[in-house]
Scaffold this active site. Sequence first.
Site, PDB file in Angstrom:
ATOM      1  N   HIS A 122      -7.505  -0.039   4.879  1.00 33.91           N
ATOM      2  CA  HIS A 122      -7.701  -1.382   5.450  1.00 33.91           C
ATOM      3  C   HIS A 122      -6.972  -1.546   6.784  1.00 33.91           C
ATOM      4  O   HIS A 122      -7.309  -2.449   7.562  1.00 33.91           O
ATOM      5  CB  HIS A 122      -7.271  -2.461   4.449  1.00 33.91           C
ATOM      6  CG  HIS A 122      -5.790  -2.638   4.313  1.00 33.91           C
ATOM      7  ND1 HIS A 122      -5.066  -2.094   3.273  1.00 33.91           N
ATOM      8  CD2 HIS A 122      -4.884  -3.295   5.079  1.00 33.91           C
ATOM      9  CE1 HIS A 122      -3.800  -2.429   3.403  1.00 33.91           C
ATOM     10  NE2 HIS A 122      -3.652  -3.139   4.490  1.00 33.91           N
ATOM     11  N   ASP A 152      -8.245   2.714  -0.860  1.00 30.44           N
ATOM     12  CA  ASP A 152      -7.475   2.166   0.255  1.00 30.44           C
ATOM     13  C   ASP A 152      -6.622   3.237   0.931  1.00 30.44           C
ATOM     14  O   ASP A 152      -5.467   2.992   1.298  1.00 30.44           O
ATOM     15  CB  ASP A 152      -6.599   0.995  -0.194  1.00 30.44           C
ATOM     16  CG  ASP A 152      -6.082   0.182   0.988  1.00 30.44           C
ATOM     17  OD1 ASP A 152      -6.777   0.128   2.017  1.00 30.44           O
ATOM     18  OD2 ASP A 152      -4.975  -0.373   0.899  1.00 30.44           O
ATOM     19  N   ASN A 227       3.974  -3.229   7.198  1.00 30.23           N
ATOM     20  CA  ASN A 227       4.518  -2.067   6.487  1.00 30.23           C
ATOM     21  C   ASN A 227       3.456  -1.337   5.680  1.00 30.23           C
ATOM     22  O   ASN A 227       3.737  -0.283   5.101  1.00 30.23           O
ATOM     23  CB  ASN A 227       5.645  -2.504   5.545  1.00 30.23           C
ATOM     24  CG  ASN A 227       6.893  -2.896   6.299  1.00 30.23           C
ATOM     25  OD1 ASN A 227       7.067  -2.528   7.452  1.00 30.23           O
ATOM     26  ND2 ASN A 227       7.751  -3.672   5.674  1.00 30.23           N
ATOM     27  N   SER A 228       2.267  -1.897   5.584  1.00 30.11           N
ATOM     28  CA  SER A 228       1.198  -1.288   4.795  1.00 30.11           C
ATOM     29  C   SER A 228       0.833   0.071   5.374  1.00 30.11           C
ATOM     30  O   SER A 228       0.640   0.220   6.584  1.00 30.11           O
ATOM     31  CB  SER A 228      -0.023  -2.211   4.801  1.00 30.11           C
ATOM     32  OG  SER A 228      -0.879  -1.942   3.736  1.00 30.11           O
ATOM     33  N   GLY A 281     -21.645  12.784 -16.414  1.00 34.78           N
ATOM     34  CA  GLY A 281     -22.992  12.767 -16.966  1.00 34.78           C
ATOM     35  C   GLY A 281     -23.158  11.932 -18.213  1.00 34.78           C
ATOM     36  O   GLY A 281     -23.967  12.275 -19.085  1.00 34.78           O
TER      37      GLY A 281
END
Length: 474
Positions: A122, A152, A227-228, A281
């Site tokens: 992001h 993310d 800080n992300s 599957g």
Amino acid sequence: MKKPILKTNRNRAQLNCICSLFIFVFLYLLLQPVKVGAATDNLRESAVVRAVRKVSPAVVNVSTAYEARSRVNPFSGFGSPFFEEFFKDFFDPRFERRQQNTSLGSGVIIDGERGLILTNAHVIQRSGTIQVVLQDEREYEARIIGADPESDLAVLKIEPREKLPSIAMGSSDDLMIGETVIAIGNPFGFSHTVTTGVISALNRSIRTDDRVFQDFIQIDASINPGNSGGPLLNINGELIGINTAIYAKAQGIGFAIPIGKAQRIVADLIQYGEVKQAWIGVVVQELDEKIAQYLKYPGRKGVMIKAVEPESPAQRAGLREGDILVALGSKKIAGLDDYLAASKSITAGETLEAQVWRGGRPQAATLKPTEFPIERADELAWSLLGIKVEDLNPKNRRDFRIAVKEGVVISEVKGGSYLARIGARPGDVLRQIDDTSIATREEFRKALIKSRQKSSLVLLIQRGEQGYYVTVSL
């Protein structure tokens, strides 16, 4: 007999000399400034200080610039609904305001030789250009190697002239509740921010506006947007997670993506530019009380296998319709959300054990997931959506009077399917699946394979000059 005067004077002179030297040394030492800094520093230098000093050179600032467009209504001051509608109908395409916006985040160098940086998806989601600033103020323009919005995570690459400092990898498999952790970010460039705390919880699920994120580390230190993308460290200064600020309502708490999960995703992003989803599957459904009673299952946790795809890893492992799946590898399956999270954490080629309930007793099956065969995507489109598609070409453009430049043409619609019931027909152009634009049949296949486990898909279908968004339940 008296001692010689000469000898006595010599002894007295030597004694005076020694005393004078002692006094001189004493006064010299007394007058020197007291140096206690080194000893004090040694006492103050904690494990946190050492970890931060060790890792800081590998923590970078990531800034992105992008252009935002907004509509400008020249009739907004009139306060009349007529003028509002008039603007929308006739002037919408022409009156736009373009504005340059920037966003800030953090990242961490995971490979100093190749200049690879790990951050949040992001952080660079709407980027036009990406700038990376190191601790020593060197700046580089970065390009995106790969990004995965589902987890993310994103990998960037810069081109340094020399090897860069990189972070030491830790493990997120043996984390302990209450363990001390350190979160570092570089939100503004040239300066780091450090917060410390403890691990509050593991395997946390976070629900945002558009998706659910699984298996997060929860810490009692806040993570802000700047800080992300920065690293979460253990007390030894090793990378155990990537901090993320995706949960806007979090106050006084933070979340991080475990590095064990991130490493599997990063490997795919570096090699392929995208995450290769493993194929098991099976088609599963939630387990309710009636099904549990019918199958004589004493528990309430798990999902029921309602179909096994032919020639799939599940079929080769001996899984059957009606089995109750209770675990995949080390992941316990309590319901459908747990199954989806566990299946996304699996990589193609690994071997894992599936725990099922069958015939009144627990059983185990050895699974070896693979990548979903691209050649089966057309079969998947027919079974899930009830359509067949083909690339745009001069013939179908002419036959159906198609003006759009990109997309795939629907060539056949299955009778009785949802799309048939709402009026989709051959000649319609499919331009988008969820947030993925479709330009070719190959892109359609990849997008459908990636989204096949969702409960619904949003399709953008074009007919003539009109585009329609359609939600299809799977």
